[in-house]
Structure formats: C-alpha cells, structure tokens
Enzyme design. Structure first.
Site, short mmCIF file in Angstrom:
data_model
loop_
_atom_site.label_atom_id
_atom_site.label_comp_id
_atom_site.label_asym_id
_atom_site.label_seq_id
_atom_site.Cartn_x
_atom_site.Cartn_y
_atom_site.Cartn_z
N HIS A 1 0.79 -1.24 0.18
CA HIS A 1 -0.02 0.07 -0.05
C HIS A 1 0.80 1.29 -0.17
O HIS A 1 0.47 2.19 -0.56
CB HIS A 1 -0.93 0.03 1.09
CG HIS A 1 -2.16 -0.80 1.05
ND1 HIS A 1 -3.38 -0.50 0.43
CD2 HIS A 1 -2.42 -2.07 1.52
CE1 HIS A 1 -4.13 -1.38 0.69
NE2 HIS A 1 -3.80 -2.28 1.26
N ASP B 1 -7.87 -1.41 -1.25
CA ASP B 1 -8.67 -2.24 -0.37
C ASP B 1 -10.22 -1.92 -0.88
O ASP B 1 -10.48 -0.79 -0.64
CB ASP B 1 -8.44 -2.47 1.21
CG ASP B 1 -7.10 -3.01 1.52
OD1 ASP B 1 -6.81 -3.88 0.61
OD2 ASP B 1 -6.54 -2.66 2.46
N GLU C 1 -6.74 -12.11 0.86
CA GLU C 1 -7.86 -11.04 1.14
C GLU C 1 -8.54 -10.64 0.13
O GLU C 1 -8.13 -10.05 -1.03
CB GLU C 1 -7.14 -9.77 1.78
CG GLU C 1 -6.11 -9.91 2.96
CD GLU C 1 -5.54 -8.75 3.42
OE1 GLU C 1 -4.93 -8.81 4.43
OE2 GLU C 1 -5.32 -8.00 2.70
#
Length: 248
Positions: A156, A163, A227
């Site tokens: 990130h 996300d 994820e």
C-alpha cells in the site's frame, strides 16, 4: 575405503565438467524498497481518486476508529483515497465499468503512509489490547497476526494497492440507497474465511467476489489471495519506492 573413493572421484570429475546449463541459477533477489523523501502528495505524484471518479464511495477506515486498531491510524488525516496516477486512472475506469450496472466501488484503503504500517506493527505487539478481537480476529490469536496478516512493510505504501468492495444502488448516484454486496467476510477480518477462494462461503458470496475480481482484473489489478478486498495495479509504477507523506 577404496571401494567408495573411486565413485566419489568420478562424481567430482563429472561435476567439474558440467556446463553452466547444468548449474542451478540462484533466484534473483527481491529489489530493496526505499522510502521517498517526498513530503507532500504532490511531490510523491499521488492523486485523489475522487477527482477522477467523483461518485466513488470513499470510506478510508483507518481515518476513523472503525478498524482493527480501534483508533485513527497515524498518517490518516483525511478520508481521501490517494494513488499514483496510473493506478488512480485504472480505478476510475473500474468505477465507470460498474456504474452502468448500478454498482459502485466502496474504498476501504488506498495509499498507506509508512508511519501507518509502523503503527500496525506496534499494535500487533501490544497483546493486551484485545478491544477489536470479536470483530476482527475472533478465531485467531493476536500473537500470530504479525506476518500472515499484518506485514512489516506494505505494498500500500508504494501507491498502487487498494482495499475495496462493491455496493449495489437502488437509484444511481444516491449513496443513501446503496447496500454492500455480501462477500462472506468483512474487510480486515483476520481469518481464513477472508481468503478469496475460501470454501466456507456460499455460492452467492462467491459470485459477488468473482464480480469484483473480474471488474478489477479487466483494468489491470491483481488480487492478493488471502484477502478478497486487496488488489494491486500491475505493473506497479514505483515498485522500489514507498512513501510516507500523510493523507490530508
């Protein structure tokens, strides 16, 4: 002794005579990531995604207390989704693709300052703080979070990872009439159920995850299998540079 020495010498001679093709080549080392000296988003080349897709829903969970730390995370001074320009433009295209289906992206996190990553690591080391266990890691011991779930360095911070989820709107552009698609696990649930291909979810939930996967893949984003919400734009614009400018 001699019975074993002769075969050994023969093996040694054969090994020395091997061509370079026969010798295993070491895997290339991963490039070292350096932190940019930039002090502002402009210097880092980070742009506000909302300027490219004004109708995108931007939650930015770490700018509030609704996250696994239970508090505002250092480095998040505004609810803005910042990304490097190529990633931001690609994400705006995903939003445009979904808009025609009365769908919209909902953003949980985008660029993440290095200082925020350090705050996550500090939180993981404070094992006595269990305030968010029931919501974010009910089936996992906090002592095991660092590594599998919380990284000491984060993609990130390189400005091309996001996300996000999808919401369906009963009336286009009216956020009040939008509901999130059921993905079978909430954002930042530290649990195998959050794995993109988890066998524990329903067919409807799997279809919703696939919808997100397909929409993001079409515009160059690659999913992180642990994820369902985590995607990185490829190729990354600055794969060896992280940033630590605050989101504001």
């Amino acid at each position: 002794m001699r019975l074993f020495l002769l075969p050994l010498l023969a093996f040694a001679a054969t090994a020395c005579a091997a061509t370079p093709v026969d010798v295993a080549t070491p895997a290339p080392a991963r490039p070292t990531v350096q932190v940019s000296p930039a002090t502002t988003a402009e210097q880092a080349g980070l742009v506000d995604v909302a300027t490219l897709a004004p109708d995108i829903r931007v939650e930015m969970r770490y700018a509030g207390s609704d996250n696994f730390t239970g508090a505002v995370v250092p480095g998040y001074e505004a609810r803005k989704c910042l990304l490097l320009e190529p990633a931001a433009e690609a994400l705006a295209k995903v939003q445009a693709d979904l808009r025609s289906q009365d769908l919209s992206l909902t953003i949980f996190d985008c660029y993440r300052p290095v200082r925020a990553v350090h705050a996550f690591v500090d939180w993981a080391h404070h094992l006595s703080d269990q305030r968010t266990k029931a919501e974010h890691y009910p089936n996992v011991d906090k002592s095991t979070l660092l590594g599998p779930y919380i990284a000491e360095t984060s993609g990130h911070s390189r400005g091309a990872t996001v996300d996000l989820g999808i919401i369906r709107c009963k009336q286009r552009y009216d956020e009040a009439l939008c509901d999130p698609l059921d993905m079978g696990a909430d954002f930042d649930l530290f649990d195998p159920r959050a794995n993109t291909d988890s066998p524990a979810i329903t067919e409807a939930q799997r279809a919703n995850r696939q919808l997100l996967l397909d929409a993001m893949k079409q515009r160059g984003f690659v999913n992180y299998p642990m994820e369902w919400w985590h995607f990185t734009f490829k190729p990354e614009p600055t794969p060896t540079t992280a940033y630590d400018v605050p989101v504001k």
